[in-house]
Design a protein around this motif. Structure first.
Motif, PDB file in Angstrom:
ATOM      1  N   GLU A 140       0.831  -1.205   0.000  1.00 42.23           N
ATOM      2  CA  GLU A 140       0.000   0.000   0.000  1.00 42.23           C
ATOM      3  C   GLU A 140       0.868   1.259   0.000  1.00 42.23           C
ATOM      4  O   GLU A 140       0.558   2.241  -0.694  1.00 42.23           O
ATOM      5  N   GLN A 141       1.932   1.235   0.790  1.00 39.80           N
ATOM      6  CA  GLN A 141       2.831   2.387   0.816  1.00 39.80           C
ATOM      7  C   GLN A 141       3.423   2.644  -0.559  1.00 39.80           C
ATOM      8  O   GLN A 141       3.514   3.801  -1.011  1.00 39.80           O
ATOM      9  N   ALA A 142       3.847   1.582  -1.225  1.00 37.78           N
ATOM     10  CA  ALA A 142       4.433   1.748  -2.554  1.00 37.78           C
ATOM     11  C   ALA A 142       3.411   2.314  -3.532  1.00 37.78           C
ATOM     12  O   ALA A 142       3.706   3.220  -4.312  1.00 37.78           O
ATOM     13  N   ALA A 143       2.182   1.785  -3.481  1.00 38.88           N
ATOM     14  CA  ALA A 143       1.146   2.251  -4.390  1.00 38.88           C
ATOM     15  C   ALA A 143       0.800   3.713  -4.136  1.00 38.88           C
ATOM     16  O   ALA A 143       0.558   4.481  -5.075  1.00 38.88           O
ATOM     17  N   ALA A 144       0.790   4.105  -2.872  1.00 37.24           N
ATOM     18  CA  ALA A 144       0.373   5.461  -2.524  1.00 37.24           C
ATOM     19  C   ALA A 144       1.492   6.475  -2.650  1.00 37.24           C
ATOM     20  O   ALA A 144       1.277   7.586  -3.146  1.00 37.24           O
ATOM     21  N   LEU A 145       2.689   6.125  -2.197  1.00 39.16           N
ATOM     22  CA  LEU A 145       3.705   7.141  -1.936  1.00 39.16           C
ATOM     23  C   LEU A 145       4.968   7.025  -2.784  1.00 39.16           C
ATOM     24  O   LEU A 145       5.861   7.873  -2.652  1.00 39.16           O
ATOM     25  N   ALA A 146       5.077   6.018  -3.615  1.00 37.00           N
ATOM     26  CA  ALA A 146       6.296   5.863  -4.416  1.00 37.00           C
ATOM     27  C   ALA A 146       6.566   7.130  -5.224  1.00 37.00           C
ATOM     28  O   ALA A 146       5.664   7.648  -5.889  1.00 37.00           O
ATOM     29  N   PRO A 147       7.794   7.663  -5.147  1.00 37.95           N
ATOM     30  CA  PRO A 147       8.110   8.882  -5.907  1.00 37.95           C
ATOM     31  C   PRO A 147       7.829   8.691  -7.396  1.00 37.95           C
ATOM     32  O   PRO A 147       8.157   7.663  -7.971  1.00 37.95           O
ATOM     33  N   GLY A 148       7.197   9.683  -7.973  1.00 33.80           N
ATOM     34  CA  GLY A 148       6.949   9.645  -9.415  1.00 33.80           C
ATOM     35  C   GLY A 148       5.630   9.002  -9.783  1.00 33.80           C
ATOM     36  O   GLY A 148       4.737   9.663 -10.306  1.00 33.80           O
ATOM     37  N   ASP A 149       5.474   7.686  -9.495  1.00 36.31           N
ATOM     38  CA  ASP A 149       4.269   6.999  -9.953  1.00 36.31           C
ATOM     39  C   ASP A 149       3.327   6.605  -8.825  1.00 36.31           C
ATOM     40  O   ASP A 149       2.326   5.918  -9.067  1.00 36.31           O
ATOM     41  N   GLY A 150       3.587   7.004  -7.592  1.00 36.55           N
ATOM     42  CA  GLY A 150       2.658   6.755  -6.501  1.00 36.55           C
ATOM     43  C   GLY A 150       1.405   7.594  -6.667  1.00 36.55           C
ATOM     44  O   GLY A 150       1.420   8.666  -7.291  1.00 36.55           O
ATOM     45  N   CYS A 151       0.305   7.119  -6.132  1.00 41.64           N
ATOM     46  CA  CYS A 151      -0.965   7.828  -6.306  1.00 41.64           C
ATOM     47  C   CYS A 151      -0.922   9.234  -5.720  1.00 41.64           C
ATOM     48  O   CYS A 151      -1.476  10.171  -6.313  1.00 41.64           O
ATOM     49  N   TYR A 152      -0.279   9.403  -4.584  1.00 38.95           N
ATOM     50  CA  TYR A 152      -0.270  10.713  -3.936  1.00 38.95           C
ATOM     51  C   TYR A 152       0.576  11.732  -4.701  1.00 38.95           C
ATOM     52  O   TYR A 152       0.098  12.836  -4.986  1.00 38.95           O
ATOM     53  N   PRO A 153       1.816  11.408  -5.080  1.00 34.90           N
ATOM     54  CA  PRO A 153       2.567  12.377  -5.890  1.00 34.90           C
ATOM     55  C   PRO A 153       1.923  12.645  -7.237  1.00 34.90           C
ATOM     56  O   PRO A 153       1.974  13.774  -7.744  1.00 34.90           O
ATOM     57  N   GLN A 154       1.282  11.641  -7.835  1.00 38.21           N
ATOM     58  CA  GLN A 154       0.593  11.862  -9.100  1.00 38.21           C
ATOM     59  C   GLN A 154      -0.563  12.845  -8.919  1.00 38.21           C
ATOM     60  O   GLN A 154      -0.808  13.695  -9.783  1.00 38.21           O
ATOM     61  N   ALA A 155      -1.258  12.734  -7.794  1.00 37.57           N
ATOM     62  CA  ALA A 155      -2.364  13.659  -7.512  1.00 37.57           C
ATOM     63  C   ALA A 155      -1.846  15.088  -7.397  1.00 37.57           C
ATOM     64  O   ALA A 155      -2.466  16.026  -7.912  1.00 37.57           O
ATOM     65  N   GLY A 156      -0.720  15.252  -6.736  1.00 35.52           N
ATOM     66  CA  GLY A 156      -0.138  16.580  -6.611  1.00 35.52           C
ATOM     67  C   GLY A 156       0.270  17.149  -7.951  1.00 35.52           C
ATOM     68  O   GLY A 156       0.038  18.336  -8.234  1.00 35.52           O
ATOM     69  N   ASP A 157       0.857  16.304  -8.791  1.00 34.92           N
ATOM     70  CA  ASP A 157       1.266  16.752 -10.131  1.00 34.92           C
ATOM     71  C   ASP A 157       0.054  17.172 -10.965  1.00 34.92           C
ATOM     72  O   ASP A 157       0.102  18.165 -11.688  1.00 34.92           O
ATOM     73  N   ARG A 158      -1.027  16.428 -10.825  1.00 35.43           N
ATOM     74  CA  ARG A 158      -2.234  16.734 -11.601  1.00 35.43           C
ATOM     75  C   ARG A 158      -2.806  18.092 -11.209  1.00 35.43           C
ATOM     76  O   ARG A 158      -3.178  18.893 -12.074  1.00 35.43           O
ATOM     77  N   LEU A 159      -2.847  18.388  -9.927  1.00 27.46           N
ATOM     78  CA  LEU A 159      -3.416  19.650  -9.466  1.00 27.46           C
ATOM     79  C   LEU A 159      -2.520  20.836  -9.799  1.00 27.46           C
ATOM     80  O   LEU A 159      -3.015  21.949 -10.007  1.00 27.46           O
ATOM     81  N   ALA A 160      -1.219  20.605  -9.850  1.00 30.36           N
ATOM     82  CA  ALA A 160      -0.284  21.699 -10.106  1.00 30.36           C
ATOM     83  C   ALA A 160      -0.012  21.916 -11.591  1.00 30.36           C
ATOM     84  O   ALA A 160       0.577  22.931 -11.956  1.00 30.36           O
ATOM     85  N   ARG A 161      -0.468  20.988 -12.449  1.00 27.69           N
ATOM     86  CA  ARG A 161      -0.129  21.039 -13.875  1.00 27.69           C
ATOM     87  C   ARG A 161      -0.575  22.365 -14.494  1.00 27.69           C
ATOM     88  O   ARG A 161      -1.738  22.755 -14.400  1.00 27.69           O
ATOM     89  N   GLY A 162       0.373  23.068 -15.085  1.00 28.41           N
ATOM     90  CA  GLY A 162       0.073  24.342 -15.702  1.00 28.41           C
ATOM     91  C   GLY A 162      -0.020  25.498 -14.738  1.00 28.41           C
ATOM     92  O   GLY A 162      -0.256  26.636 -15.152  1.00 28.41           O
ATOM     93  N   ASN A 163       0.143  25.224 -13.465  1.00 31.33           N
ATOM     94  CA  ASN A 163       0.000  26.267 -12.447  1.00 31.33           C
ATOM     95  C   ASN A 163       1.206  26.281 -11.523  1.00 31.33           C
ATOM     96  O   ASN A 163       1.073  26.317 -10.304  1.00 31.33           O
ATOM     97  N   GLN A 164       2.389  26.223 -12.107  1.00 26.58           N
ATOM     98  CA  GLN A 164       3.627  26.187 -11.338  1.00 26.58           C
ATOM     99  C   GLN A 164       4.510  27.370 -11.724  1.00 26.58           C
ATOM    100  O   GLN A 164       5.492  27.221 -12.437  1.00 26.58           O
ATOM    101  N   PRO A 165       4.186  28.547 -11.261  1.00 26.02           N
ATOM    102  CA  PRO A 165       4.982  29.726 -11.613  1.00 26.02           C
ATOM    103  C   PRO A 165       6.318  29.723 -10.871  1.00 26.02           C
ATOM    104  O   PRO A 165       6.513  28.979  -9.901  1.00 26.02           O
ATOM    105  N   ASP A 166       7.230  30.531 -11.343  1.00 20.68           N
ATOM    106  CA  ASP A 166       8.518  30.705 -10.678  1.00 20.68           C
ATOM    107  C   ASP A 166       8.297  31.502  -9.391  1.00 20.68           C
ATOM    108  O   ASP A 166       7.917  32.670  -9.433  1.00 20.68           O
TER     109      ASP A 166
END
Length: 287
Positions: A140-166
């Motif tokens: 479960e930890q691997a599925a949720a939290l694995a860097p890059g392809d874990g569900c949680y980091p993927q969720a963060g990437d999805r919400l930030a996509r296109g909205n990551q200013p300097d």
């Protein structure tokens, strides 16, 4: 000069905070994190112009809840559960609590110059997140939290996509306004007045950062009587000379000037922030 200040790291700090006395949640986390005195009205009201261009604690929690919803859906597709922590309430934004060093008598009396995550905000949500992770098995930890392809980091990437200013410029300006305020005639005046006040109380320091970093305090794991007494004098002298008011007013003027000087940048920064929050609200509206 090395300084005890919380500048440019607000996101890291705010992600650690949690539910305070204003939250209506009944569940008590198994994980217990260190406590700290409740913030004073002065701390709650210490807001600077650049703060509005960065995520507040409530906005961070809105995004965190949306990430939880996306993570739950992703985990469900893999046959796992994921707790959504969505009763986070509304919280005071304490990002500037230690910007001008120690400014609260209760904190000085209880903690001396020490700090902990709870000082920047309650930590019940942090404890609940720790409990959630502790309940996960290895798969479960691997599925949720694995860097890059874990569900949680993927969720963060999805919400930030296109909205990551300097955000480097706002961070530099945030730190720079404090430096400039301290070097201004008014900043120099109140710092010298603070030092004279401290000397009258038997404490010789050139500024309040030096007092906080006195090597004596590192000799013990808990604050000594001398540390607490010095900290109490520090706060009393800041109050006597009006240091927080003077420095915060200087900073407000400096930051307003900087916003005008970089108007296009700050317009874009605010727009990206609004889009990211809108993406999070859209997720929550669909759940």
């Amino acid at each position: 000069m090395t300084r005890h200040r919380v500048v440019g790291t607000v996101a890291l700090v705010l992600l650690a905070v949690g539910c305070g006395s204003t939250c209506g949640r009944q569940e008590v986390p198994a994980t217990v994190l260190a406590a700290a005195p409740e913030p004073t009205a002065e701390v709650r009201d210490l807001v600077l112009p650049l703060d509005g261009y960065q995520l507040s604690v409530n906005e961070i929690y809105l995004i965190e809840t949306a990430k939880d919803v996306l993570t739950r859906d992703c985990m469900k597709r893999q046959g796992y559960d994921w707790e959504v922590i969505d009763d986070r309430g509304q919280y005071p934004d304490l990002r500037n609590r230690r910007r001008y060093g120690l400014i609260e008598t209760a904190v000085a009396t209880e903690m001396g110059y020490r700090t902990n995550p709870r000082l920047m905000g309650s930590t019940d949500v942090t404890a609940r997140k720790a409990d959630r992770e502790n309940r996960l098995g290895a798969a479960e930890q691997a599925a949720a939290l694995a860097p890059g392809d874990g569900c949680y980091p993927q969720a963060g990437d999805r919400l930030a996509r296109g909205n990551q200013p300097d955000e480097n410029l706002v961070g530099r300006l945030n730190s720079g306004s404090l430096d400039e305020a301290l070097k201004s005639p008014e900043g120099v005046r109140v710092t010298r007045a603070w030092a004279r006040c401290m000397a009258e109380k038997g404490h010789t320091y050139k500024d309040f950062y030096t007092a906080a970093e006195d090597p004596r305090w590192a000799r013990s794991k808990t604050p000594s009587t001398a540390e607490k007494q010095t900290a109490q004098a520090d706060v009393a002298c800041k109050q006597r000379v009006g240091l927080v008011k003077a420095l915060s007013e200087e900073e407000r003027g400096i930051q307003q000037r900087d916003i005008r000087a970089h108007q296009a940048y700050f317009t874009a920064l605010k727009s990206a922030k609004d889009r990211r929050l809108a993406a999070a609200r859209a997720v929550l509206d669909r759940r």
